[in-house]
Design a protein around this motif. Structure first.
Motif, PDB file in Angstrom:
ATOM      1  N   THR A  23       0.882  -1.251  -0.064  1.00  0.00           N
ATOM      2  CA  THR A  23      -0.112  -0.004  -0.091  1.00  0.00           C
ATOM      3  C   THR A  23       0.912   1.089  -0.102  1.00  0.00           C
ATOM      4  O   THR A  23       0.427   2.136  -0.796  1.00  0.00           O
ATOM      5  N   MET A  27       0.502   4.139  -2.872  1.00  0.00           N
ATOM      6  CA  MET A  27       0.144   5.291  -2.699  1.00  0.00           C
ATOM      7  C   MET A  27       1.025   6.463  -2.963  1.00  0.00           C
ATOM      8  O   MET A  27       0.748   7.694  -2.994  1.00  0.00           O
ATOM      9  N   ARG A  30       1.084   8.725  -8.120  1.00  0.00           N
ATOM     10  CA  ARG A  30      -0.142   9.443  -8.476  1.00  0.00           C
ATOM     11  C   ARG A  30      -1.012   8.971  -9.362  1.00  0.00           C
ATOM     12  O   ARG A  30      -2.285   9.300  -9.453  1.00  0.00           O
ATOM     13  N   ARG A  32      -3.377   6.488 -11.528  1.00  0.00           N
ATOM     14  CA  ARG A  32      -4.303   5.036 -11.383  1.00  0.00           C
ATOM     15  C   ARG A  32      -3.811   4.160 -12.210  1.00  0.00           C
ATOM     16  O   ARG A  32      -3.245   4.357 -13.207  1.00  0.00           O
ATOM     17  N   ARG A  52      -3.436   0.705  -7.499  1.00  0.00           N
ATOM     18  CA  ARG A  52      -3.639   1.965  -7.136  1.00  0.00           C
ATOM     19  C   ARG A  52      -5.041   2.518  -7.838  1.00  0.00           C
ATOM     20  O   ARG A  52      -4.903   2.483  -9.102  1.00  0.00           O
ATOM     21  N   GLU A  53      -5.950   2.664  -7.247  1.00  0.00           N
ATOM     22  CA  GLU A  53      -7.399   3.121  -7.604  1.00  0.00           C
ATOM     23  C   GLU A  53      -7.328   4.819  -7.506  1.00  0.00           C
ATOM     24  O   GLU A  53      -6.082   5.495  -7.445  1.00  0.00           O
ATOM     25  N   ASP A  54      -8.544   5.268  -7.387  1.00  0.00           N
ATOM     26  CA  ASP A  54      -8.609   6.715  -7.259  1.00  0.00           C
ATOM     27  C   ASP A  54      -7.959   7.415  -5.898  1.00  0.00           C
ATOM     28  O   ASP A  54      -7.093   8.063  -6.039  1.00  0.00           O
ATOM     29  N   THR A  55      -8.508   6.594  -4.949  1.00  0.00           N
ATOM     30  CA  THR A  55      -8.139   7.030  -3.586  1.00  0.00           C
ATOM     31  C   THR A  55      -7.719   5.925  -2.578  1.00  0.00           C
ATOM     32  O   THR A  55      -7.621   6.397  -1.279  1.00  0.00           O
ATOM     33  N   LYS A  56      -7.549   4.884  -3.280  1.00  0.00           N
ATOM     34  CA  LYS A  56      -7.059   3.636  -2.218  1.00  0.00           C
ATOM     35  C   LYS A  56      -6.170   2.918  -3.113  1.00  0.00           C
ATOM     36  O   LYS A  56      -5.953   2.838  -4.259  1.00  0.00           O
ATOM     37  N   SER A  58      -6.538  -1.201  -4.011  1.00  0.00           N
ATOM     38  CA  SER A  58      -7.288  -2.542  -3.964  1.00  0.00           C
ATOM     39  C   SER A  58      -6.204  -3.808  -4.080  1.00  0.00           C
ATOM     40  O   SER A  58      -5.477  -3.608  -4.674  1.00  0.00           O
ATOM     41  N   THR A  97     -11.842   0.934 -10.957  1.00  0.00           N
ATOM     42  CA  THR A  97     -12.025   2.218 -11.480  1.00  0.00           C
ATOM     43  C   THR A  97     -11.091   2.213 -12.571  1.00  0.00           C
ATOM     44  O   THR A  97     -10.893   3.461 -13.242  1.00  0.00           O
ATOM     45  N   THR A  98     -10.168   1.374 -12.610  1.00  0.00           N
ATOM     46  CA  THR A  98      -9.087   1.553 -13.690  1.00  0.00           C
ATOM     47  C   THR A  98      -8.509   0.316 -14.211  1.00  0.00           C
ATOM     48  O   THR A  98      -8.573  -0.814 -13.652  1.00  0.00           O
TER      49      THR A  98
END
Length: 318
Positions: A23, A27, A30, A32, A52-56, A58, A97-98
């Motif tokens: 993580t 993180m 920057r 996705r 790395r997704e939008d804000t987290k 997975s 999301t990506t």
């Protein structure tokens, strides 16, 4: 969209790694779609795809499945023949999301020579004790591909080196060497001298290596690729005596001429065995393999002792 070479396993496979460490790595990115693949901490043989997704970040479990004589890799309800095809699929399809865009960058991993290595094969890279090498690829458990400071690339035996980390203070931090590297003798811990080869690194072991130390047994360079990849069990003869630390109840006492039946060779240089019914470990530097060894008919003027050795996103799982 960024592109990457899925066949370059070393670029995206990070091996054993905690969820927290993965993580933190992702993180720091920057974009996705930056990802890595690590070993599962809960199920041996399985993997985890960290993205790395939008804000987290997975974490997607990849199950290794044996179907008759075929091994498949399952993520959610999708099955793939190998990890490369799995990653290729998700460069074209969204996970959450990506899609996958590129592997996370790896920090250069360095190792430092514990012993001189002359090399015995044209693909080997000779080096000296105290020399710093950069790991390029971990081809096998016992053999890695590295680059030296002159830019030369070749393969080295893992037991001859130890992992190091960058030290911004330009000094070698005193840390003990593992029991496999001190040859049964504690190395000097004095800071009175530091070899230039050792500057800027801190060794992740138990005692600082000093290039001027004469306490440690200088390894005979007879250990070859065939030795590290040798089919076990195999016989080896003790070439250097060893009296272990009295507090180490798992270490074996070795006498020159003992013949050991080796059954396990660990990459930390500590091999395992059993002497007079006691199971324990010993440094690989103290023995040499014997081909077609018959201890009973050995002609040496010593009494030989035979040693037998005896849903898609599964964040909650990892």
């Amino acid at each position: 969209m960024d592109t990457f070479d899925v066949s370059d396993r070393n670029s995206w496979y990070f091996g054993p790694m905690s969820r927290q460490d993965a993580t933190e790595v992702l993180m720091n990115e920057r974009d996705r779609g930056v990802f890595l693949v690590r070993d599962s901490n809960s199920i041996a043989g399985d993997y985890v795809l960290c993205v790395r997704e939008d804000t987290k970040v997975s974490n997607y479990i990849i199950n290794k499945i044996q179907q008759q004589d075929q091994v498949l890799y399952r993520i959610g309800d999708q099955l793939f023949e190998n990890l490369q095809k799995l990653l290729t699929f998700y460069t074209l399809h969204y996970l959450d999301t990506t899609p996958l865009r590129r592997p996370a960058p790896k920090k250069a991993e360095k190792v430092i020579g514990r012993y001189d290595f002359e090399g015995s094969d044209q693909d080997d890279l000779p080096f000296r004790r105290g020399e710093i090498l950069t790991v390029i690829r971990k081809d096998e458990d016992q053999w890695w591909t590295v680059r030296n400071q002159q830019g030369q690339i070749g393969q080295i035996p893992v037991p001859y080196v130890q992992i190091c980390e960058e030290n911004t203070d330009d000094n070698c931090i005193d840390r003990p060497l593992s029991s496999g590297g001190n040859c049964g003798t504690t190395l000097a811990s004095s800071n009175s001298f530091r070899s230039p080869l050792l500057s800027s690194v801190a060794c992740k072991n138990d005692t600082t290596i000093h290039s001027t130390s004469t306490n440690c047994h200088q390894l005979n360079n007879s250990l070859k690729r065939s030795d590290l990849n040798r089919k076990l069990p195999a016989f080896a003869r003790v070439k250097q005596a060893r009296v272990p630390n009295a507090y180490d109840k798992t270490a074996l006492k070795l006498e020159i001429g003992n013949v050991i039946k080796v059954t396990k060779t660990n990459i930390n240089g500590q091999w395992e065995g059993e002497l007079n019914g006691k199971k324990g470990h010993f440094p690989f530097t103290h023995v040499e393999f014997i081909d077609d060894c018959d201890p009973i008919h050995n002609t040496e003027d010593v009494t030989l002792k035979v040693v037998s050795v005896s849903s898609l996103n599964n964040d909650w799982v990892e």
